[in-house]
Design an enzyme around this catalytic site. Structure first.
Site, PDB file in Angstrom:
ATOM      1  N   SER A 124       0.742  -1.270   0.227  1.00 39.77           N
ATOM      2  CA  SER A 124      -0.729   0.483   0.166  1.00 39.77           C
ATOM      3  C   SER A 124       0.885   1.115   0.112  1.00 39.77           C
ATOM      4  CB  SER A 124      -1.109   0.444   1.108  1.00 39.77           C
ATOM      5  OG  SER A 124      -1.129   0.669   1.294  1.00 39.77           O
ATOM      6  N   TYR A 149      -1.527  -0.784  10.707  1.00 37.32           N
ATOM      7  CA  TYR A 149      -1.763  -1.645   9.481  1.00 37.32           C
ATOM      8  C   TYR A 149      -1.164  -1.734   8.480  1.00 37.32           C
ATOM      9  CZ  TYR A 149      -3.629  -1.384   4.468  1.00 37.32           C
ATOM     10  OH  TYR A 149      -3.924  -1.424   3.167  1.00 37.32           O
ATOM     11  N   LYS A 153       2.902  -3.743   6.590  1.00 37.67           N
ATOM     12  CA  LYS A 153       2.464  -3.852   5.380  1.00 37.67           C
ATOM     13  C   LYS A 153       4.174  -3.470   5.121  1.00 37.67           C
ATOM     14  CE  LYS A 153      -1.054  -4.501   2.928  1.00 37.67           C
ATOM     15  NZ  LYS A 153      -1.379  -5.843   2.897  1.00 37.67           N
TER      16      LYS A 153
HETATM   17  N1  UFG Z   1     -12.536  11.646   4.109  1.00 41.37           N
HETATM   18  C1  UFG Z   1     -13.435  12.012   4.545  1.00 41.37           C
HETATM   19  N2  UFG Z   1     -14.771  11.540   4.514  1.00 41.37           N
HETATM   20  C2  UFG Z   1     -15.131  10.261   4.833  1.00 41.37           C
HETATM   21  C3  UFG Z   1     -13.350   9.196   4.749  1.00 41.37           C
HETATM   22  C4  UFG Z   1     -13.056   9.999   4.046  1.00 41.37           C
HETATM   23  O1  UFG Z   1     -13.462  13.468   3.967  1.00 41.37           O
HETATM   24  O2  UFG Z   1     -15.931   9.836   5.775  1.00 41.37           O
HETATM   25  C5  UFG Z   1     -11.145  12.134   2.647  1.00 41.37           C
HETATM   26  C6  UFG Z   1     -10.133  11.680   3.787  1.00 41.37           C
HETATM   27  O3  UFG Z   1      -9.900  12.815   4.569  1.00 41.37           O
HETATM   28  C7  UFG Z   1      -9.007  12.042   3.043  1.00 41.37           C
HETATM   29  C8  UFG Z   1      -9.802  10.947   1.309  1.00 41.37           C
HETATM   30  O4  UFG Z   1     -11.344  11.239   1.188  1.00 41.37           O
HETATM   31  O5  UFG Z   1      -8.707  12.745   2.164  1.00 41.37           O
HETATM   32  C9  UFG Z   1      -9.719   9.444   1.269  1.00 41.37           C
HETATM   33  O6  UFG Z   1      -9.991   9.019   2.423  1.00 41.37           O
HETATM   34  P1  UFG Z   1      -9.888   7.341   2.575  1.00 41.37           P
HETATM   35  O7  UFG Z   1     -10.402   7.161   4.294  1.00 41.37           O
HETATM   36  O8  UFG Z   1     -10.952   7.055   1.528  1.00 41.37           O
HETATM   37  O9  UFG Z   1      -8.336   6.759   2.348  1.00 41.37           O
HETATM   38  P2  UFG Z   1      -7.653   7.224   2.688  1.00 41.37           P
HETATM   39  O10 UFG Z   1      -6.456   8.024   1.886  1.00 41.37           O
HETATM   40  O11 UFG Z   1      -6.702   7.891   4.144  1.00 41.37           O
HETATM   41  O12 UFG Z   1      -5.944   5.625   3.306  1.00 41.37           O
HETATM   42  C10 UFG Z   1      -6.101   4.881   2.170  1.00 41.37           C
HETATM   43  C11 UFG Z   1      -6.160   3.584   2.407  1.00 41.37           C
HETATM   44  C12 UFG Z   1      -5.661   3.308   3.467  1.00 41.37           C
HETATM   45  C13 UFG Z   1      -3.866   2.893   3.294  1.00 41.37           C
HETATM   46  C14 UFG Z   1      -4.204   4.411   1.825  1.00 41.37           C
HETATM   47  C15 UFG Z   1      -2.959   4.838   1.130  1.00 41.37           C
HETATM   48  O13 UFG Z   1      -7.605   3.606   3.420  1.00 41.37           O
HETATM   49  O14 UFG Z   1      -5.286   1.673   3.588  1.00 41.37           O
HETATM   50  O15 UFG Z   1      -5.368   5.062   1.166  1.00 41.37           O
HETATM   51  O16 UFG Z   1      -2.488   6.161   0.607  1.00 41.37           O
HETATM   52  F1  UFG Z   1      -3.504   2.662   3.692  1.00 41.37           F
END
Ligand code: UFG
Length: 333
Positions: A124, A149, A153
């Site tokens: 990841s 998590y 990785k």
């Molecule tokens: N976000 C919101 N509201 C939500 C969920 C997310 O505004 O309810 C925003 C977050 O702040 C972020 C974006 O949407 O800006 C993406 O968030 P995600 O939780 O979908 O994804 P992340 O980038 O935080 O994390 C993902 C995976 C991880 C992985 C990572 C790799 O969940 O497992 O990408 O960079 F490690």
């Protein structure tokens, strides 16, 4: 080729099984159904009109894994099985370290015993921690990771590096995924997380289907084009195809061990995703702006040049494909 897919009934695993079967490979899945359902086997078979052999078994069960290698002539392995919820890993770190590491040990021991040397590992972009620079290339500094998590990785990448050094026949591709979204265009396969979703796209679809009232946008004061966080969303079918490119590389070349970003190289903000979803599906996604989520960075997207040059991989699907297919799966379920 006979390919063993651990976690093959999960979100990315199931889409990868479809691509493997479509390319004429034999697929053997091992999955303990922790985060998946047995019906997914039927969906994979319906889509491809081919059979997949499934072992309902935990990859941590070393003797069970050795038995699978005895019963099947396996040429290559794709290792997806693992726990993947960031928030849960913070609350239950031991559970994450135990499961994700021990399953990898057990798989690797079984592979070495069976003299099976080609492995694609589901890593990841989280291994980059807070990225040193964007776009992120494979030479960016690794870690410090921001949750257990992510640390599993990073540890597994290091363990596989040490193992490959000790066993030079091993040929390993570490695929660092960015943000997988979307679903199979049939509407049969997709992401179905347990409980309230942590990730953006599963949350958006639950708001659109009125299961949840509104989306909480975590921060609109980042240094991005609209103030909301920017990520490299990649359609899961593109991502699945990336695994075939990696397998092809391992089967034609001895690489030892190497890492590859799997993303599109394009960043979209939270509001870009919401608007694209609303427009493409003709639905409303009510949202409120909340404070920033701890641990989030403003911008995270890939430099995909290495996987393009060395694996011949290029993501083809658009943001419209991602939001349309994500919704189709939910509508269909
Ligand atoms: N976000 C919101 N509201 C939500 C969920 C997310 O505004 O309810 C925003 C977050 O702040 C972020 C974006 O949407 O800006 C993406 O968030 P995600 O939780 O979908 O994804 P992340 O980038 O935080 O994390 C993902 C995976 C991880 C992985 C990572 C790799 O969940 O497992 O990408 O960079 F490690």
């Amino acid at each position: 080729m006979n390919v063993l897919v651990t976690g093959g009934l999960g979100f990315i695993g199931s889409h990868t099984c479809v691509e493997l079967l479509n390319e004429g490979h034999e697929v053997i899945v091992v999955d303990n159904l922790y985060n998946s359902k047995i019906e997914v086997k039927n969906y994979i078979e319906n889509i491809t009109k081919k059979q997949v052999k499934v072992y309902i078994q935990d990859v941590c069960d070393k003797e069970g894994m050795k038995q699978i290698f005895k019963e099947n002539k396996i040429d290559s392995v794709i290792h997806f099985a693992g726990y993947k919820a960031v928030g849960e890993s913070v609350a239950k770190p031991l559970m994450y370290y135990e499961n994700n590491l021990i399953s990898t040990f057990s798989l690797c021991e079984a592979m070495l015993e069976a003299e099976c040397y080609n492995l694609v590992f589901s890593s990841s972009a989280t291994v980059y921690g807070t990225p040193e620079r964007t776009p992120i290339d494979e030479n960016c500094r690794l870690g410090p990771t921001t949750n257990p998590y992510g640390t599993t990785k990073l540890f597994i990448e290091q363990i596989l590096t040490d193992l490959q050094f000790a066993n030079s026949k091993l040929n390993i591709a570490l695929l660092r995924y960015f943000n997988p979204v979307g679903a199979h265009e049939s509407g049969l396969l997709g992401e179905d997380p347990k409980g309230i979703p942590n990730n953006l796209m599963p949350y958006i679809v639950k708001v659109a289907s009125k299961e949840l009232e509104k989306l909480h946008v975590f921060g609109n004061d980042y240094d991005t084009h609209d103030g909301t966080g920017v990520r490299d969303y990649i359609h899961v079918v593109d991502l699945a195809k990336g695994h075939l490119c990696a397998l092809n590389k391992l089967n034609t070349e001895k690489i030892g061990i190497d890492c590859y970003n799997v993303g599109t190289g394009v960043g979209y903000s939270v509001l870009d995703m919401v608007r694209a979803f609303e427009k493409e599906n003709n639905l409303e996604v009510p949202f409120v702006i909340d404070p920033r989520r701890p641990g989030d960075v403003a911008t995270c997207y890939s430099n995909p040049d290495k996987s393009c040059k060395e694996l011949g991989f290029k993501a083809m699907k658009t943001i419209e494909d991602m939001v349309r297919d994500s919704w189709k799966f939910v509508e269909n379920s």
